[in-house]
Scaffold this active site. Structure first.
Site, short mmCIF file in Angstrom:
data_model
loop_
_atom_site.label_atom_id
_atom_site.label_comp_id
_atom_site.label_asym_id
_atom_site.label_seq_id
_atom_site.Cartn_x
_atom_site.Cartn_y
_atom_site.Cartn_z
N ASP A 1 0.85 -1.20 0.00
CA ASP A 1 0.00 0.00 0.00
C ASP A 1 0.88 1.25 0.00
O ASP A 1 2.03 1.21 0.43
CB ASP A 1 -0.86 0.04 1.26
CG ASP A 1 -2.02 -0.96 1.23
OD1 ASP A 1 -2.30 -1.54 0.17
OD2 ASP A 1 -2.65 -1.14 2.29
N ARG B 1 -1.25 -0.85 -8.57
CA ARG B 1 -2.65 -0.55 -8.21
C ARG B 1 -2.77 0.99 -8.20
O ARG B 1 -2.02 1.66 -7.48
CB ARG B 1 -3.01 -1.08 -6.83
CG ARG B 1 -4.40 -0.63 -6.38
CD ARG B 1 -4.58 -0.70 -4.87
NE ARG B 1 -4.58 -2.05 -4.37
CZ ARG B 1 -4.24 -2.37 -3.11
NH1 ARG B 1 -3.83 -1.44 -2.27
NH2 ARG B 1 -4.26 -3.62 -2.71
P1 FDA Z 1 -14.29 9.09 -4.78
O1 FDA Z 1 -13.76 9.47 -3.42
O2 FDA Z 1 -14.44 10.15 -5.80
O3 FDA Z 1 -15.66 8.32 -4.56
C1 FDA Z 1 -16.45 7.87 -5.64
C2 FDA Z 1 -17.74 7.27 -5.08
O4 FDA Z 1 -17.41 6.11 -4.33
C3 FDA Z 1 -18.44 8.18 -4.09
O5 FDA Z 1 -19.29 9.07 -4.74
C4 FDA Z 1 -19.16 7.17 -3.22
O6 FDA Z 1 -20.32 6.70 -3.85
C5 FDA Z 1 -18.19 6.03 -3.16
N1 FDA Z 1 -17.31 6.11 -1.98
C6 FDA Z 1 -15.99 6.46 -1.95
N2 FDA Z 1 -15.49 6.38 -0.71
C7 FDA Z 1 -16.51 5.99 0.06
C8 FDA Z 1 -16.64 5.72 1.46
N3 FDA Z 1 -15.60 5.85 2.29
N4 FDA Z 1 -17.85 5.33 1.92
C9 FDA Z 1 -18.91 5.18 1.10
N5 FDA Z 1 -18.85 5.41 -0.23
C10 FDA Z 1 -17.68 5.81 -0.75
N6 FDA Z 1 -5.38 4.97 -0.77
C11 FDA Z 1 -4.09 5.22 -0.48
O7 FDA Z 1 -3.73 6.39 -0.26
N7 FDA Z 1 -3.19 4.20 -0.46
C12 FDA Z 1 -3.53 2.90 -0.73
O8 FDA Z 1 -2.67 2.03 -0.70
C13 FDA Z 1 -4.88 2.63 -1.03
N8 FDA Z 1 -5.32 1.36 -1.31
C14 FDA Z 1 -6.61 1.16 -1.78
C15 FDA Z 1 -6.99 -0.10 -2.22
C16 FDA Z 1 -8.23 -0.27 -2.82
C17 FDA Z 1 -8.63 -1.62 -3.33
C18 FDA Z 1 -9.13 0.84 -2.95
C19 FDA Z 1 -10.47 0.70 -3.61
C20 FDA Z 1 -8.76 2.07 -2.45
C21 FDA Z 1 -7.51 2.24 -1.84
N9 FDA Z 1 -7.13 3.48 -1.36
C22 FDA Z 1 -5.80 3.70 -1.04
C23 FDA Z 1 -8.15 4.54 -1.10
C24 FDA Z 1 -8.26 5.52 -2.25
O9 FDA Z 1 -7.12 6.34 -2.31
C25 FDA Z 1 -9.49 6.43 -2.08
O10 FDA Z 1 -9.33 7.19 -0.91
C26 FDA Z 1 -10.83 5.69 -2.00
O11 FDA Z 1 -10.85 4.63 -2.89
C27 FDA Z 1 -12.01 6.64 -2.35
O12 FDA Z 1 -11.83 7.16 -3.63
P2 FDA Z 1 -12.65 6.70 -4.94
O13 FDA Z 1 -11.64 6.38 -6.00
O14 FDA Z 1 -13.56 5.61 -4.64
O15 FDA Z 1 -13.36 8.00 -5.46
#
Ligand code: FDA
Length: 311
Positions: A136, A187
């Site tokens: 990560d 990733r």
């Molecule tokens: P965005 O924040 O724009 O959200 C898009 C939509 O997703 C929202 O409108 C909502 O519907 C839904 N959503 C997102 N977060 C939500 C929540 N907490 N609760 C409910 N709904 C939610 N980060 C990092 O800094 N280092 C890492 O190593 C990782 N590893 C990692 C692994 C995996 C498999 C994932 C999916 C994510 C990570 N992350 C991470 C976290 C990543 O950086 C990010 O903070 C989250 O995925 C939220 O961003 P989205 O891309 O989903 O988009």
């Protein structure tokens, strides 16, 4: 702007020992407790049961033993030993052999050499069993050290290890180019940490646009990239890019977090896309949980509902 404020606020709360102690007492106590929304459980057995259920639903898993920012060598050694037990337990249980870890758990912020040794122990124990180990990415201040530790195990021949890059950071486009040229599995995420503007985009639109640019590059030239997002617009863009470049569904995967956008998870699987869920477990779930709240303050509503229900 609002999202930056809420991230800062929840990151501040995440450092409160008092709140952590209180949450740890009540947050996982019952099957309906609020922590269970995003955390598979406090024990390895619970994580394995969750992994089995997820795989039965047609998805893949990566198990993450929660913990970060370890401050003593003995703490880093203890975390490493827990990972070694996790590897054995996964092999014994017959669930998918894929784990995620944070280098700050293994001592990155104490001593680089110890951290590298601890990572090597996990890689050596997991290699004969065909594991994949994902590192990560944490706060921007730890990115150079994380890349160096990664490079040293890569240079020693480990190929069952990959990295995470955060589109929020200006440097990630260049890192993605360099690492994918070397064949490293990446990733791609947006980034969960509150970062200063000297190193990171501050507007969500800029973070999203950078995600799409890096995703385009990884889909065309990367090695089995993982597109980790719950953002439906970006997921649609990925599908379009893959189709336009004749990239089959087996050459990349989507990834999402346990408990988030289960509707979208089910839809992707039904459409025949590969989806891996990140399944966090363990007693040290509080900072991870607070990052999930910071991303979407509306999540506070279900915490309150669960507290009232379980009172
Ligand atoms: P965005 O924040 O724009 O959200 C898009 C939509 O997703 C929202 O409108 C909502 O519907 C839904 N959503 C997102 N977060 C939500 C929540 N907490 N609760 C409910 N709904 C939610 N980060 C990092 O800094 N280092 C890492 O190593 C990782 N590893 C990692 C692994 C995996 C498999 C994932 C999916 C994510 C990570 N992350 C991470 C976290 C990543 O950086 C990010 O903070 C989250 O995925 C939220 O961003 P989205 O891309 O989903 O988009």
């Amino acid at each position: 702007m609002l999202s930056a404020i809420s991230k800062s606020f929840f990151h501040l709360l995440a450092r409160s020992r008092g709140l952590e102690a209180l949450a740890s007492r009540v947050g996982m106590a019952r099957p309906t407790s609020f922590g269970r929304r995003f955390i598979a459980g406090e024990t390895l057995d619970e994580a394995i049961a969750a992994a089995r259920a997820i795989q039965a639903g047609g998805m893949n898993v990566t198990l993450d033993q929660l913990g970060e920012s370890v401050t003593t060598i003995s703490g880093a050694d203890a975390a490493t030993r827990i990972y070694l037990q996790t590897v054995d337990a996964i092999v014994g249980a017959g669930v998918e052999r894929n784990i995620s870890l944070k280098l700050s758990q293994l001592g990155l912020n104490i001593d680089r050499a110890t951290c590298t040794d601890n990572l090597r122990r996990i890689l050596e124990a997991s290699r004969p069993h065909d594991f994949f180990v994902r590192i990560d990415m944490e706060e921007s201040s730890t990115v150079p050290a994380t890349l160096e530790v990664f490079q040293s195990v890569w240079d020693q021949g480990s190929r069952h290890v990959g990295l995470v890059l955060q589109s929020a950071l200006y440097r990630s486009e260049e890192d993605a180019r360099r690492l994918s040229d070397a064949g490293v599995r990446i990733r791609l995420v947006k980034g969960a940490y509150k970062e200063p503007k000297s190193v990171a985009y501050q507007k969500k639109a800029d973070v999203d646009a950078a995600f799409v640019r890096i995703m385009d590059q990884l889909l065309r030239t990367g090695t089995y990239p993982a597109l980790a997002t719950h953002d439906p617009a970006i997921i649609d863009a990925a599908k379009r890019m893959a189709a336009a470049n004749r990239i089959g569904n087996d050459r990349y995967e989507f990834q999402m977090l346990y408990g988030i956008r289960r509707d979208l998870q089910a839809a992707l699987v039904a459409e025949g896309f590969r989806l891996r869920l990140y399944v966090p477990f363990g007693t040290q779930w509080f900072p991870y949980f607070m990052r999930r709240l910071g991303e979407r303050p509306a999540n506070l509503a279900f915490v309150l509902r669960a507290l009232i229900r379980d009172r």
